[in-house]
Design a protein around this motif. Structure first.
Motif, mmCIF file in Angstrom:
data_model
loop_
_atom_site.group_PDB
_atom_site.id
_atom_site.type_symbol
_atom_site.label_atom_id
_atom_site.label_comp_id
_atom_site.label_asym_id
_atom_site.label_seq_id
_atom_site.Cartn_x
_atom_site.Cartn_y
_atom_site.Cartn_z
ATOM 1 N N ILE A 111 42.444 24.413 42.196
ATOM 2 C CA ILE A 111 41.929 25.275 40.895
ATOM 3 C C ILE A 111 41.322 25.785 41.303
ATOM 4 C CG2 ILE A 111 40.934 23.967 38.720
ATOM 5 C CD1 ILE A 111 42.419 21.089 39.625
ATOM 6 N N LEU A 112 39.977 25.596 41.350
ATOM 7 C CA LEU A 112 39.477 26.918 41.972
ATOM 8 C C LEU A 112 39.117 28.361 42.373
ATOM 9 C CD1 LEU A 112 35.669 25.051 41.948
ATOM 10 C CD2 LEU A 112 36.268 25.573 39.185
ATOM 11 N N TYR A 113 40.225 28.345 43.400
ATOM 12 C CA TYR A 113 40.941 28.858 43.818
ATOM 13 C C TYR A 113 41.852 29.829 42.959
ATOM 14 C CZ TYR A 113 43.496 32.232 47.316
ATOM 15 O OH TYR A 113 43.660 33.281 48.160
ATOM 16 N N GLU A 114 42.668 28.216 42.440
ATOM 17 C CA GLU A 114 43.792 29.763 41.785
ATOM 18 C C GLU A 114 43.242 29.559 40.628
ATOM 19 O OE1 GLU A 114 46.834 29.966 42.059
ATOM 20 O OE2 GLU A 114 46.789 29.508 44.042
ATOM 21 N N ILE A 115 41.904 29.585 39.944
ATOM 22 C CA ILE A 115 41.119 30.562 38.794
ATOM 23 C C ILE A 115 40.637 31.399 39.387
ATOM 24 C CG2 ILE A 115 39.167 30.225 36.969
ATOM 25 C CD1 ILE A 115 39.557 26.957 36.700
ATOM 26 N N GLU A 116 40.053 31.666 39.979
ATOM 27 C CA GLU A 116 39.682 32.923 40.701
ATOM 28 C C GLU A 116 40.604 34.331 40.960
ATOM 29 O OE1 GLU A 116 37.527 34.819 44.882
ATOM 30 O OE2 GLU A 116 38.431 32.812 45.078
ATOM 31 N N GLN A 117 42.123 34.092 41.445
ATOM 32 C CA GLN A 117 43.048 34.362 41.621
ATOM 33 C C GLN A 117 44.169 34.905 40.355
ATOM 34 O OE1 GLN A 117 43.887 36.475 44.652
ATOM 35 N NE2 GLN A 117 41.914 35.654 45.376
ATOM 36 N N ALA A 118 43.628 34.585 39.304
ATOM 37 C CA ALA A 118 44.337 34.586 38.127
ATOM 38 C C ALA A 118 44.307 35.599 37.313
ATOM 39 C CB ALA A 118 43.921 33.850 37.364
ATOM 40 N N ARG A 119 45.223 35.879 36.580
ATOM 41 C CA ARG A 119 45.692 37.231 36.488
ATOM 42 C C ARG A 119 46.179 36.743 34.819
ATOM 43 N NH1 ARG A 119 43.277 38.645 39.939
ATOM 44 N NH2 ARG A 119 43.491 40.361 40.797
#
Length: 173
Positions: A111-119
Motif C-alpha cells: 500500500i505504501l509503495y502504491e501511494i508513493e507511485q500514485a498519480r
C-alpha cells in the motif's frame, strides 16, 4: 532658490519619464506572459500531478476513492477514512485525509509503495502502526485470582493510521 527648485523638478520629471518607459515595456510583455500562462495551464503532463476537481471537497472525495482502490488492490482492509479540513492560505490547496487500514506487513508495504507511485502525487504526512500480535506471556497472579494474557494473533495483523495528502488544481470551496 528658484533655480535649485527648478533643477529638482527637472530631475523628478526625468525619473518619472524613466518609470513610464519601464511600465510601458512591462505592459508590452503582458500578452506574451498571458499566452505562456495559458500554455502552462493547458499542459496535460503538469495536470497529472494534481487532483483536477472544481473544489477541494471533490478532490478529497477523489483522494478517498483512490486510497480505497489502492488498499483493496493490495488486499488490505480500509477501516475508516476521514477528510481533514484544508488550510485556507495554501495555493494550490492541499487535500488531506486520515485513514485507518488493517493488513499484514507485506500488504501495508505494498500500500505504501502504491501511494508513493500514485498519480496525482500523494504524500504520507503521519504514520501510526499498531500490532494486534501479543507475545506469549505466562499467567499472572493478582491477589488469589489467576489471569491469562491474550494469546498471539498468528495472522500478524497490523493497524496503520495514515495522514495522506495531495494537491488540487481547482478553486476554493
Amino acid at each position: 532658490p528658484v533655480l535649485v527648485r527648478l533643477d529638482r523638478l527637472e530631475t523628478a520629471i526625468e525619473e518619472r519619464r524613466d518609470q513610464i518607459f519601464k511600465y510601458r515595456r512591462l505592459i508590452a510583455t503582458l500578452p506574451t506572459l498571458r499566452a505562456e500562462l495559458e500554455q502552462v495551464r493547458a499542459n496535460e503532463d503538469f495536470k497529472a500531478f494534481y487532483f483536477n476537481a472544481p473544489t477541494p471537497a471533490l478532490a478529497g472525495a477523489e483522494l478517498q476513492r483512490k486510497v480505497q482502490d489502492i488498499v483493496t488492490a493490495e488486499g488490505g482492509r480500509l477501516i475508516s477514512t476521514q477528510l481533514l479540513p484544508d488550510e485556507k492560505e495554501q495555493n494550490p490547496p492541499r487535500v488531506r485525509i486520515r485513514t485507518q487500514i488493517q493488513g499484514s506487513t507485506d500488504t501495508l508495504l505494498g500500500i505504501l509503495y502504491e501511494i508513493e507511485q500514485a498519480r496525482p502525487f500523494l504524500f504520507v504526512d503521519q504514520v501510526s502502526v499498531r500490532s494486534s500480535a501479543r507475545s506469549d506471556l505466562p499467567e499472572r497472579v493478582v491477589g488469589r485470582a489467576r489471569t491469562t494474557r491474550p494469546g498471539v494473533d498468528p495472522g500478524g495483523e497490523l493497524t496503520v493510521r495514515l495522514d495522506i495528502f495531495g494537491f488540487a488544481l481547482g478553486g476554493r470551496s
